[in-house]
Write an enzyme that holds these catalytic residues in place. Structure first.
Site, mmCIF file in Angstrom:
data_model
loop_
_atom_site.group_PDB
_atom_site.id
_atom_site.type_symbol
_atom_site.label_atom_id
_atom_site.label_comp_id
_atom_site.label_asym_id
_atom_site.label_seq_id
_atom_site.Cartn_x
_atom_site.Cartn_y
_atom_site.Cartn_z
ATOM 1 C CG ASP A 41 40.690 48.938 47.288
ATOM 2 O OD1 ASP A 41 40.146 48.380 48.479
ATOM 3 O OD2 ASP A 41 41.509 48.247 46.377
ATOM 4 C CG ASN A 67 48.035 45.810 37.786
ATOM 5 O OD1 ASN A 67 47.933 45.701 38.884
ATOM 6 N ND2 ASN A 67 46.784 47.247 37.287
ATOM 7 C CG HIS A 79 45.932 46.506 41.128
ATOM 8 N ND1 HIS A 79 45.178 47.254 40.995
ATOM 9 C CD2 HIS A 79 45.752 45.496 42.631
ATOM 10 C CE1 HIS A 79 44.930 45.585 41.870
ATOM 11 N NE2 HIS A 79 45.404 44.795 42.074
ATOM 12 C CD GLU A 106 44.609 49.470 38.661
ATOM 13 O OE1 GLU A 106 45.115 48.920 38.973
ATOM 14 O OE2 GLU A 106 43.139 49.146 38.452
HETATM 15 P P1 PGA Z 1 43.250 39.346 44.897
HETATM 16 O O1 PGA Z 1 43.483 40.739 44.493
HETATM 17 O O2 PGA Z 1 43.160 39.120 45.935
HETATM 18 O O3 PGA Z 1 41.278 39.026 45.095
HETATM 19 O O4 PGA Z 1 44.174 38.320 43.360
HETATM 20 C C1 PGA Z 1 44.576 41.334 44.766
HETATM 21 C C2 PGA Z 1 44.075 42.782 44.334
HETATM 22 O O5 PGA Z 1 43.922 42.728 43.215
HETATM 23 O O6 PGA Z 1 45.129 43.527 45.430
#
Ligand code: PGA
Length: 259
Positions: A74, A143, A145, A150
Site C-alpha cells: 500500500d 482494527n 486491517h 479496513e
Molecule cells: P504497525 O502497523 O506495524 O505500525 O503496528 C501494522 C498495520 O497497520 O498493518
C-alpha cells in the site's frame, strides 16, 4: 514454540528481535530456494526489525536480491514520495537502498497519479504478469486491517483506493506532526490479491495486538475483521512475540491444542 492450528503454523518468539529474525530467515529461505522470488512487502513499525535482519543477512552474503521482484501492499494517497512518511520513502530507507535489489523490480503503488483507477488496474496486471506473489509479508492493524483493507472491506477487491478508518488515522498519527497531517486515503492491494499469494507470513508484536490476533484466528471469517480471511488461505505462517500471543495461547490451551 511452534503450534499448528487450523492448518496455520504459529510461532511464538521470546521478543521482537526473535520475531524479526525468524521472519527474516523465512524470507531468506524463500529467496535462497527461488532466486527470482516475487515478494509482497509491508510497512509500519512491525517489519522494521525484519528489514534490519535482512540487510544484515545481505551484508553477510547469506541472501542475494539480484533477481528478486517486490510489490508493496500500500501507499498513502496524494503524499509525495519525497515525504518521509510515504511508504516509498520508508522502503527505500529501511530496505531497498541497503540491498542489491534492482530498482526496475521494485513496485510501490503510485499514490500521486491523477488516474487512480488506471494505477490500480495496472498494479493488479503487473502482479499477475509476474505469476503472483510467492511470499507475502503482512502486519495487522489494531482494527484487524491487512494492508489498508479496513473493516467492511469487499473480499473480492483487487488494488483499490481506500478511505482510511478513524482507528488507522489515530494509530498512524504517531508518525506525523499531528493527526490532521495523516492522509485520509490510500491505495492498497485488495484481499483478492492477498489471497492469491502463494504463501503468507503475518508478523505482530506487543500487547496492543493481542486481542485482534485472537479474533483473527478464532473468530468468524468476516469483512469486519479483514485479517480473518487468512483462515481460508492454505499456506499461512504467523510469527508473534510473547506479548502479542497472550490471548492466542490462552485460547489454544482452552481448546486443548497445547498444554
Ligand atoms: P504497525 O502497523 O506495524 O505500525 O503496528 C501494522 C498495520 O497497520 O498493518
Amino acid at each position: 514454540m511452534k503450534v499448528v492450528y487450523n492448518s496455520m503454523i504459529i510461532f511464538v518468539k521470546e521478543d521482537y528481535e526473535a520475531m524479526s529474525k525468524k521472519a527474516a530467515n523465512m524470507v531468506a529461505g524463500q529467496v535462497n530456494l527461488k532466486s527470482n522470488s516475487v515478494l509482497g512487502l509491508a510497512t509500519g513499525s512491525t517489519p522494521e526489525g525484519m528489514y534490519r535482519e535482512l540487510v544484515e543477512l545481505y551484508k553477510d552474503d547469506r541472501i542475494d536480491f539480484a533477481e528478486v521482484t517486490t510489490f508493496n501492499l500500500d501507499e498513502y494517497y496524494e503524499l509525495p514520495i519525497e515525504n518521509d512518511q510515504s511508504y516509498a520513502y520508508y522502503m527505500n530507507k529501511n530496505f531497498f537502498s541497503q540491498v542489491n535489489i534492482s530498482s526496475e523490480n521494485i513496485h510501490v503503488p503510485n499514490g500521486i497519479s491523477d488516474d487512480v483507477a488506471g494505477v490500480c488496474e495496472a498494479y493488479d496486471r503487473l502482479i499477475e504478469r509476474n505469476n503472483n506473489i510467492d511470499l507475502q509479508i503482512l502486519g495487522i492493524g489494531n482494527n484487524g486491517h491487512i494492508g489498508f483493507n479496513e473493516p467492511d472491506v469487499k473480499f473480492e477487491a483487487g488494488t483499490h483506493l481506500v478511505q482510511l478508518d478513524e482507528d488507522t488515522i489515530e494509530a498512524n498519527a504517531r508518525f506525523f506532526k499531528s493527526v490532521d497531517d495523516v492522509p485520509r486515503k490510500a491505495i492498497s492491494m485488495g484481499i483478492r490479491n492477498i489471497m492469491h499469494t502463494k504463501k503468507i507470513i503475518l508478523i505482530a508484536n506487543g500487547a496492543n495486538k493481542a486481542s485482534i490476533l485472537k479474533e483473527m484466528l478464532f473468530g468468524p471469517v468476516t469483512p469486519n475483521i479483514p485479517a480473518s480471511v487468512i483462515q481460508l488461505h492454505n499456506d499461512v505462517t504467523i510469527i508473534l512475540d510473547k506479548e502479542a500471543a497472550k490471548y492466542v495461547l490462552e485460547e489454544l490451551k482452552m481448546r486443548g491444542v497445547i498444554q
